[in-house]
Design an enzyme around this catalytic site. Structure first.
Site, PDB file in Angstrom:
ATOM      1  N   HIS A   1      -0.150   4.439   0.452  1.00 32.59           N
ATOM      2  CA  HIS A   1      -0.707   5.575   1.187  1.00 32.59           C
ATOM      3  C   HIS A   1      -1.136   5.097   2.567  1.00 32.59           C
ATOM      4  O   HIS A   1      -1.056   3.905   2.873  1.00 32.59           O
ATOM      5  CB  HIS A   1      -1.901   6.169   0.430  1.00 32.59           C
ATOM      6  CG  HIS A   1      -3.021   5.185   0.231  1.00 32.59           C
ATOM      7  ND1 HIS A   1      -2.998   4.227  -0.755  1.00 32.59           N
ATOM      8  CD2 HIS A   1      -4.188   4.999   0.909  1.00 32.59           C
ATOM      9  CE1 HIS A   1      -4.105   3.508  -0.706  1.00 32.59           C
ATOM     10  NE2 HIS A   1      -4.838   3.949   0.306  1.00 32.59           N
TER      11      HIS A   1
ATOM     12  N   LYS B   1       0.848  -1.184   0.000  1.00 33.48           N
ATOM     13  CA  LYS B   1       0.000   0.000   0.000  1.00 33.48           C
ATOM     14  C   LYS B   1       0.887   1.237   0.000  1.00 33.48           C
ATOM     15  O   LYS B   1       1.813   1.343   0.802  1.00 33.48           O
ATOM     16  CB  LYS B   1      -0.891  -0.033   1.249  1.00 33.48           C
ATOM     17  CG  LYS B   1      -1.948   1.048   1.306  1.00 33.48           C
ATOM     18  CD  LYS B   1      -2.802   0.855   2.562  1.00 33.48           C
ATOM     19  CE  LYS B   1      -3.855   1.939   2.680  1.00 33.48           C
ATOM     20  NZ  LYS B   1      -4.650   1.784   3.934  1.00 33.48           N
TER      21      LYS B   1
END
Length: 236
Positions: free
Chosen positions: A116, A114
């Site tokens: 963010h 991921k």
């Protein structure tokens, strides 16, 4: 965490294993017929843990796992679930272990990092100590090796593996059968302890029950010869 109990080679006693086989049949997870395995073998049975697909089934499945883990005597500090099936399994098993008085952290991985928010591949508690990996079955052991790499990279120790079913059949390497099972490979080559809720032998014992009770029991017994022949040809 150290569990102490009567040992069993696969982490489950015979009565519990038979109950699990019955549960898998009722849920449509265990089926009989003709199925092609990843190794290209024609198998007379198929086990698809993804069909434990509602809340009641998942709760019952977690109880089978947790009880088998406790009985196995395996010591561990936290639980890890490899994406994707292992995510749900590890979460549910951690909850059931807590209900039994063994509250341990759990974590799982994403397939893609991921970029963010908190970022990274890992979700849940920080990986540390002796880690118990929870998954459904082992075929080639690839998923286990990937999980071990993630755990080691985080500075923890891959210590043990809990699965629903040990197929007890020869693994393959480069398309060739080898005289060890996938579970034995994990134990001998990767150094993990392995706990299974049930085995192929438990399925065979279930198929040998008293067939005079119901028509359904008689129909199941009809599959015994095919499963036994498969065990004799590919079994370990």
């Amino acid at each position: 965490m150290q569990h102490r109990s009567d040992p069993h080679p696969e982490g489950a006693d015979s009565e519990s294993a038979q109950a699990f086989v019955a549960f898998a049949l009722e849920s449509g997870v265990l089926r009989f017929g003709e199925f092609v395995t990843k190794a290209g073998r024609l198998s007379p049975y198929f086990f698809n843990a993804g069909l434990f697909n509602d809340g009641a089934k998942l709760l019952r499945l977690a109880r089978f796992y947790a009880n088998a883990i406790v009985r196995s005597g395996i010591a561990f500090d936290m639980v890890f679930g490899p994406a994707y099936k292992g995510i749900v399994l590890a979460s549910a098993v951690a909850m059931e272990l807590a209900r039994l008085g063994h509250n341990v952290p759990f974590a799982y991985n994403r397939k893609e990092a991921k970029d963010h928010g908190e970022g990274g591949l890992l979700v849940g508690a920080p990986l540390k100590g002796r880690v118990l990996i929870v998954d459904d079955v082992i075929s080639a052991g690839t998923a286990v090796r990937e999980a071990m790499a993630i755990i080691r990279q985080a500075g923890a120790t891959p210590h043990a593996l809990a699965i629903a079913l040990d197929r007890q059949e020869m693994a393959t390497e480069n398309g060739q059968d080898i005289p060890v099972s996938a579970v034995q490979q994990v134990q001998r080559q990767l150094g993990l302890q392995v706990c299974a809720v049930a085995t192929l032998d438990d399925i065979l014992r279930y198929l040998q029950r008293d067939t005079s009770v119901t028509m359904a029991a008689k129909e199941l017994a009809a599959h015994h010869a095919a499963v036994q022949a498969y065990r004799q040809r590919y079994g370990i």
